[in-house]
Write a protein that holds these residues in place. Structure first.
Motif, short mmCIF file in Angstrom:
data_model
loop_
_atom_site.label_atom_id
_atom_site.label_comp_id
_atom_site.label_asym_id
_atom_site.label_seq_id
_atom_site.Cartn_x
_atom_site.Cartn_y
_atom_site.Cartn_z
N ASP A 40 8.24 10.51 18.23
CA ASP A 40 8.73 10.05 19.44
C ASP A 40 9.41 11.42 20.16
O ASP A 40 9.41 11.45 21.50
N ASP A 41 9.95 12.45 19.24
CA ASP A 41 10.43 13.57 19.83
C ASP A 41 9.38 14.36 20.59
O ASP A 41 9.92 15.02 21.82
N ASP A 52 8.84 12.71 23.97
CA ASP A 52 10.31 13.19 25.03
C ASP A 52 10.05 14.63 25.31
O ASP A 52 10.15 14.85 26.46
N ASP A 53 9.53 15.57 24.59
CA ASP A 53 9.28 17.02 25.13
C ASP A 53 8.39 17.04 26.07
O ASP A 53 8.66 17.78 27.07
N TYR A 83 7.38 14.73 28.37
CA TYR A 83 8.05 14.16 29.34
C TYR A 83 8.90 15.27 30.28
O TYR A 83 8.61 15.32 31.28
N GLU A 84 9.58 15.74 29.48
CA GLU A 84 10.57 16.88 29.93
C GLU A 84 9.61 17.95 30.60
O GLU A 84 9.91 18.47 31.57
N ARG A 102 7.67 8.62 33.05
CA ARG A 102 8.68 7.81 32.55
C ARG A 102 8.38 6.63 32.01
O ARG A 102 8.84 6.14 30.95
N GLU A 114 7.01 7.74 28.38
CA GLU A 114 8.23 7.98 27.59
C GLU A 114 8.91 6.63 27.16
O GLU A 114 9.44 6.64 26.16
N ASP A 161 10.04 4.92 23.44
CA ASP A 161 11.33 4.54 22.91
C ASP A 161 11.42 3.05 22.52
O ASP A 161 12.08 2.93 21.47
#
Length: 214
Positions: A152-153, A156-157, A159-160, A188, A191, A195
């Motif tokens: 999931d990291d 997240d990366d 998404y950023e 979002r 993402e 989560d």
């Protein structure tokens, strides 16, 4: 009695795995809408989401029946708790994938702002996470569940990265703002799917070992 309990536990576990697999099936369909402008597939995503909702209701009822009928001991109860807590996470995953498909259909009505490379990678990674998570649960594999959390990291990366790129597009030309905001919403949603998968994966250790942390 033990044999009947084992049968019921296997049934609800398989039900939860099938529910997660249904969400997994939704991802490539939503990708077709978003990335390939196959707008006609939105209804297919919605139909699959209705399956997820129906599966949630059935599995929840079965879990409550197991508790009332069998009064399971600690490890069995942890398994039922894992499933009950995870149902809402899986249901929300389905909802977010529907949001992606709907936004993808709206985005398809005008020329693309950019190539959706990172969004495509996010969807691929989420599919891999789901496969990994289903295996972790089916095999009671704590290490594989923790690997799912680590995956999931990357989501997240990505998404950023998407957020930063889209802010740049908006600053360069205000006419891009509306479409960029919608793409941010798609990112979002994806993402949030990650989560919710992470939430489920983090429960596997407690189910298998009775310990909340390594």
């Amino acid at each position: 009695m033990r044999e009947a309990l084992e049968t019921d536990l296997r049934a609800v576990l398989n039900g939860a795995l099938n529910m997660l697999a249904t969400v997994e099936r939704m991802l490539p369909v939503a990708a077709d809408v978003l990335l390939r402008e196959q707008v006609e597939r939105v209804d297919e995503v919605k139909a699959l989401d209705r399956e997820v909702d129906a599966q949630e209701a059935q599995i929840e009822a079965e879990c409550l029946r197991i508790i009332a009928l069998h009064q399971p001991v600690a490890r069995d109860l942890r398994m039922v708790a894992l499933i009950l807590k995870s149902l809402s996470d899986i249901e929300r995953m389905g909802d977010y994938v529907v949001h992606v498909a709907k936004d993808g259909a709206e985005l398809a009505q005008a020329p693309a702002l950019k190539r959706y490379v990172n969004l495509s990678r996010m969807m691929e990674r989420l599919g891999e996470m789901s496969q990994n998570l289903r295996t972790a649960i089916a095999e009671r594999d704590v290490a594989k569940a923790e690997a799912t959390t680590e995956m999931d990291d990357e989501v997240d990366d990505l998404y950023e990265q998407i957020q930063r790129e889209l802010v740049t597009y908006m600053l360069e030309d205000p006419r891009n703002i509306s479409k960029a905001l919608m793409l941010m919403r798609v990112g979002r949603s994806l993402e949030r799917v990650g989560d919710h998968m992470e939430n489920v994966s983090e429960r596997v250790r407690y189910w298998v070992t009775g310990q909340r942390e390594a």
